[in-house]
Motif scaffolding. Structure first.
Motif, PDB file in Angstrom:
ATOM      1  N   ASP A 224      32.684 -61.313 -30.084  1.00  0.00           N
ATOM      2  CA  ASP A 224      32.489 -60.560 -31.675  1.00  0.00           C
ATOM      3  C   ASP A 224      31.475 -61.339 -32.343  1.00  0.00           C
ATOM      4  N   LEU A 225      30.226 -60.172 -32.350  1.00  0.00           N
ATOM      5  CA  LEU A 225      29.302 -60.699 -33.030  1.00  0.00           C
ATOM      6  C   LEU A 225      29.280 -61.607 -34.657  1.00  0.00           C
ATOM      7  N   GLU A 226      30.048 -60.680 -35.431  1.00  0.00           N
ATOM      8  CA  GLU A 226      30.412 -61.490 -36.654  1.00  0.00           C
ATOM      9  C   GLU A 226      31.098 -63.038 -36.463  1.00  0.00           C
ATOM     10  N   GLU A 227      32.046 -63.140 -35.590  1.00  0.00           N
ATOM     11  CA  GLU A 227      32.602 -64.544 -35.526  1.00  0.00           C
ATOM     12  C   GLU A 227      31.740 -65.326 -35.062  1.00  0.00           C
ATOM     13  N   VAL A 228      30.796 -64.961 -34.005  1.00  0.00           N
ATOM     14  CA  VAL A 228      29.809 -66.057 -33.692  1.00  0.00           C
ATOM     15  C   VAL A 228      28.849 -66.590 -34.557  1.00  0.00           C
ATOM     16  N   LYS A 229      28.295 -65.466 -35.274  1.00  0.00           N
ATOM     17  CA  LYS A 229      27.446 -65.783 -36.397  1.00  0.00           C
ATOM     18  C   LYS A 229      28.010 -66.832 -37.292  1.00  0.00           C
TER      19      LYS A 229
ATOM     20  N   GLY B  31      33.216 -76.454 -30.944  1.00  0.00           N
ATOM     21  CA  GLY B  31      34.560 -75.960 -30.363  1.00  0.00           C
ATOM     22  C   GLY B  31      34.934 -74.562 -30.840  1.00  0.00           C
ATOM     23  N   GLU B  32      34.775 -74.341 -32.252  1.00  0.00           N
ATOM     24  CA  GLU B  32      35.273 -72.923 -32.777  1.00  0.00           C
ATOM     25  C   GLU B  32      34.124 -72.239 -32.164  1.00  0.00           C
ATOM     26  N   LEU B  33      33.006 -72.290 -32.144  1.00  0.00           N
ATOM     27  CA  LEU B  33      31.897 -71.328 -31.630  1.00  0.00           C
ATOM     28  C   LEU B  33      32.499 -71.067 -30.073  1.00  0.00           C
ATOM     29  N   LEU B  34      32.630 -72.020 -29.374  1.00  0.00           N
ATOM     30  CA  LEU B  34      33.166 -71.906 -28.168  1.00  0.00           C
ATOM     31  C   LEU B  34      34.332 -71.112 -27.818  1.00  0.00           C
ATOM     32  N   GLU B  35      35.124 -71.072 -28.580  1.00  0.00           N
ATOM     33  CA  GLU B  35      36.336 -70.317 -28.492  1.00  0.00           C
ATOM     34  C   GLU B  35      35.867 -68.821 -28.683  1.00  0.00           C
ATOM     35  N   CYS B  36      34.746 -68.496 -29.297  1.00  0.00           N
ATOM     36  CA  CYS B  36      34.169 -67.096 -29.161  1.00  0.00           C
ATOM     37  C   CYS B  36      34.248 -66.723 -27.788  1.00  0.00           C
ATOM     38  N   PHE B  37      34.276 -67.564 -26.795  1.00  0.00           N
ATOM     39  CA  PHE B  37      33.551 -67.327 -25.376  1.00  0.00           C
ATOM     40  C   PHE B  37      34.696 -67.852 -24.567  1.00  0.00           C
TER      41      PHE B  37
ATOM     42  N   LEU C 132      28.443 -70.344 -35.758  1.00  0.00           N
ATOM     43  CA  LEU C 132      26.846 -70.711 -35.370  1.00  0.00           C
ATOM     44  C   LEU C 132      26.538 -71.429 -36.698  1.00  0.00           C
ATOM     45  N   ALA C 133      26.767 -70.700 -37.768  1.00  0.00           N
ATOM     46  CA  ALA C 133      26.273 -70.951 -39.125  1.00  0.00           C
ATOM     47  C   ALA C 133      27.151 -72.206 -39.446  1.00  0.00           C
ATOM     48  N   ASP C 134      28.220 -72.489 -39.233  1.00  0.00           N
ATOM     49  CA  ASP C 134      29.186 -73.586 -39.584  1.00  0.00           C
ATOM     50  C   ASP C 134      28.354 -75.084 -38.747  1.00  0.00           C
ATOM     51  N   VAL C 135      28.051 -74.678 -37.508  1.00  0.00           N
ATOM     52  CA  VAL C 135      27.194 -75.754 -36.579  1.00  0.00           C
ATOM     53  C   VAL C 135      26.027 -76.165 -37.451  1.00  0.00           C
ATOM     54  N   ILE C 136      25.254 -75.166 -37.802  1.00  0.00           N
ATOM     55  CA  ILE C 136      24.043 -75.472 -38.414  1.00  0.00           C
ATOM     56  C   ILE C 136      24.129 -76.025 -39.831  1.00  0.00           C
TER      57      ILE C 136
END
Lengths: 104, 104, 104, 104
Positions: free
Chosen positions: A48-53, A35-41, A56-60
């Motif tokens: 913001d690439l840094e936020e997305v990274k 959900g937090e990853l989706l919030e970036c979009f 995504l890292a948290d999900v992985i």
């Protein structure tokens, strides 16, 4: 990958967090971080690439913890699932289409 | 891991699905699959391991595709994020606690 | 309920936010807020009622906006869906069971 | 709205499902259904209105059950949250912008 998995497990071990990591809690955590990853979009594509990274890292990270907790091989389950998906989406039927298998 | 990533990309390439894989669509897909994973634990803890493996594999699959699309290294972003998380959750403060960093 | 809907729409109108509220963006927003709600229960059952109320309110808020955007009646769609669900889960088969309809 | 809430509770009562409806399980259910709603918009904007209505109805249904379980008023929590949000997003600062409050 094995070294990464070992690092992730060590991080948890040092903090004595394994007690919180039931499969159910890890599944919840994956949804929360997704959900937090989706919030970036949320409102547009200008992410913001840094936020997305980071998101995504948290999900992985939680995916690694869940695969370890289940005692399954992180890479093998993806390969196994791809074989199943390949049957649902044979190249000749699915090529160039985003249609779901039950409507193909 | 590199071989797995290559396999996942090949699967997409064969089906000409790259056109659907904008970062935004992949972020949505991760959330959708995370929801299906969570469904394995909706009412209780007695999960079906085969189902959980498949749903987790779907989440990982889209994480691989998103990291490729963003042009970032799948393993490096997790290691980088761990360094940030380690500062938010130093061992001496976070040990044995599930408290969020802003309440630690 | 009509007054609540009117209030929610007015809040959006005053801020000129309707331009961001495509059905897709609202569906994303519901998922994002659902993740924040779930975070209240991430590691255990000891939730903070005030936080849960606020996160639940956010989900409902976007549900109201989506139903308006789709031009459907907020209450009617729930009643209509209950009729369909009642067929999938007849009382005599589903009573006291959390089993999914396709396994009942 | 009161009649709708009564109908939703009756549906659950008839099936003796209240035993499964802990706040945590309902929060999970909202996330799961939000994911199914999002799936209607996974690859593009050409959604199927009937599907969207049904998935949105499922989200609302669990929101109603959760508000009842928490003992809070479905409409009041939305109005209360709007007052808080109004402070974070004053009209003069937020008008026409999708920026998050901490970056406004």
């Amino acid at each position: 990958m094995d070294r990464l998995i070992e690092k992730v497990l060590e991080f948890t071990r040092e903090r004595d967090w394994d007690q919180f990591h039931s499969p159910e809690n890890l599944a919840k955590s994956i949804s929360i971080e997704a959900g937090e990853l989706l919030e970036c979009f949320q409102w547009n594509n200008e992410y913001d690439l840094e936020e997305v990274k980071e998101e995504l890292a948290d999900v992985i990270n939680y995916c690694i913890l869940l695969s370890d907790k289940l005692g399954v091989d992180y890479k093998k389950i993806v390969l196994d699932k791809m074989k199943k998906t390949a049957k649902k989406y044979p190249v000749e039927k699915a090529k160039g289409k985003s249609t779901k298998y039950n409507k193909l």
